[in-house]
Design an enzyme around this catalytic site. Structure first.
Site, PDB file in Angstrom:
ATOM      1  N   PRO A  82       0.857  -1.188   0.000  1.00 45.88           N
ATOM      2  CA  PRO A  82       0.000   0.000   0.000  1.00 45.88           C
ATOM      3  C   PRO A  82       0.899   1.246   0.000  1.00 45.88           C
ATOM      4  CG  PRO A  82      -0.198  -1.226   2.095  1.00 45.88           C
ATOM      5  CD  PRO A  82       0.763  -1.975   1.233  1.00 45.88           C
ATOM      6  N   GLY A  86       2.822   3.831   5.684  1.00 44.74           N
ATOM      7  CA  GLY A  86       3.683   3.455   6.807  1.00 44.74           C
ATOM      8  C   GLY A  86       4.468   2.176   6.591  1.00 44.74           C
ATOM      9  N   GLY A  88       6.724   1.690   4.239  1.00 42.38           N
ATOM     10  CA  GLY A  88       8.013   1.922   3.567  1.00 42.38           C
ATOM     11  C   GLY A  88       7.950   1.847   2.054  1.00 42.38           C
ATOM     12  N   SER A  89       6.781   2.191   1.476  1.00 39.75           N
ATOM     13  CA  SER A  89       6.663   2.077   0.010  1.00 39.75           C
ATOM     14  C   SER A  89       7.680   2.962  -0.712  1.00 39.75           C
ATOM     15  CB  SER A  89       5.237   2.417  -0.451  1.00 39.75           C
ATOM     16  OG  SER A  89       4.885   3.714  -0.019  1.00 39.75           O
ATOM     17  N   SER A  90       7.953   4.149  -0.184  1.00 35.93           N
ATOM     18  CA  SER A  90       8.860   5.033  -0.924  1.00 35.93           C
ATOM     19  C   SER A  90      10.295   4.530  -0.825  1.00 35.93           C
ATOM     20  CB  SER A  90       8.727   6.493  -0.472  1.00 35.93           C
ATOM     21  OG  SER A  90       9.399   6.713   0.733  1.00 35.93           O
ATOM     22  N   ALA A  91      10.709   4.063   0.353  1.00 39.71           N
ATOM     23  CA  ALA A  91      12.078   3.536   0.493  1.00 39.71           C
ATOM     24  C   ALA A  91      12.242   2.294  -0.371  1.00 39.71           C
ATOM     25  CB  ALA A  91      12.367   3.201   1.952  1.00 39.71           C
ATOM     26  N   ASP A 133      14.075   3.501   7.378  1.00 38.28           N
ATOM     27  CA  ASP A 133      13.288   2.864   6.316  1.00 38.28           C
ATOM     28  C   ASP A 133      14.190   2.269   5.238  1.00 38.28           C
ATOM     29  OD1 ASP A 133      11.246   3.947   7.771  1.00 38.28           O
ATOM     30  OD2 ASP A 133      10.204   4.860   6.075  1.00 38.28           O
TER      31      ASP A 133
END
Ligand code: MEV
Length: 307
Positions: A82, A86, A88-91, A133
């Site tokens: 998702p 929270g 860590g999708s961006s990392a 992250d």
């Protein structure tokens, strides 16, 4: 040539926000991953949803490796995580791109360098991240992470994944309206206004992380740290009303839950980490309430080249 590079998401068991101020965090990679495909082509990314992040990561890579022609490649993204909740999708996306480009252009970057460049990209997107992250998604497994303050190196320690952690549930409390950077900024404002009180909250969160580490290393598990950690996150002002209500209901049912990331206050607070001694009863309750939930194996593999 085509490179497939992937990295997992992460879940912070204990220590979010306090980790920015030098307290330890216990963090695990999950099984859900982001996969990127790096191939030759015109720069017409199909990954529109991720365009800003991709551009930021590419600009950091270009600074680190000026010879790399990032305008000659196409990056496609697939993810089961998702976004902005929270986990860590961006990392996870940044690490997949950094590692994928290193492989595509034969830069020879090792895991440490990939982690460092991913951190720079995270900094560009989030302002003042601790590095927890990117470290979790690049190295994988279950880790204790401590940010090195005043120029010291970060401390990174591998922990063995206790089987009880596989009983942890992740429950969606709604996507936060705020970004991670904004939430870190809000905590910073509180810290500037009230440094003594906030430092005490951070220290108490740090001590929960230390106790949790000790327990995990000694094959012990008491879920009380989840509630204690949640109360402190509420004091930091990162938990919204919707999440507080879900958590209170879980506690009434004999369970434990906390925010597990930057949080959010305007609407959702992202994914909640929860534990209940009776899995079947808890799952039935989650289903009856119509929540989106999952149980994902804690301790996923870190960044890797898939093909
Ligand atoms: C976000 O996943 C964790 C925070 O502690 C921010 C950070 O450590 O960079 C909220």
């Amino acid at each position: 040539m085509r490179i497939v590079s992937s990295a997992p998401g992460k879940v912070i068991l204990s220590g979010e926000h306090a980790v920015v101020y030098g307290e330890p965090a216990i963090v695990a990679a999950v099984q859900m991953r982001t996969r990127v495909f790096v191939k030759e082509g015109r720069k017409e990314s199909k990954a529109r949803q991720h365009n800003n992040l991709i551009e930021s990561v590419l600009s950091v890579i270009s600074e680190q490796a000026p010879g790399v022609k990032t305008d000659k490649i196409v990056i496609e993204v697939e993810t089961t995580l998702p976004i902005g909740s929270g986990l860590g999708s961006s990392a996870s996306l940044a690490a997949s791109i950094v590692g994928g480009i290193s492989a595509y252009f034969h830069l020879g970057w090792d895991r440490e360098k990939i982690n460092d460049v991913t951190y720079l990209a995270e900094k560009m997107v989030h302002g003042n991240p601790s590095g927890v992250d990117n470290t979790a998604v690049v190295y994988g497994g279950l880790l204790r992470f401590e940010r090195g303050m005043q120029g010291e190196a970060n401390i990174l320690q591998n922990l063995t994944v206790h089987k009880i952690l596989q009983k942890i549930w992740l429950i969606d409390s709604g996507k936060p309206e705020e970004t991670t950077g904004e939430m870190v900024g809000q905590v910073r404002e509180q810290y500037i206004k009230n440094p003594v009180v906030m430092t005490d909250y951070f220290a108490r969160i740090g001590s929960i992380s230390r106790t949790l580490q000790y327990d995990l290393e000694h094959d012990k598990f008491s879920p009380d740290w989840i509630g204690e950690n949640e109360r402190l996150l509420e004091q930091l002002g990162v938990v919204g009303e919707r999440a507080k209500k879900i958590i209170a209901d879980i506690e009434k049912l004999g369970g434990y839950a906390k925010v597990c990331g930057a949080g959010g206050v305007k609407s959702g607070s992202g994914v909640l980490l929860a534990y209940h001694p009776d899995d079947a009863k808890f799952e039935q309750w989650l289903r009856s309430r119509g929540y989106t939930y999952f149980q994902d194996h804690i301790g996923g593999e870190g960044w890797r080249i898939d093909a």
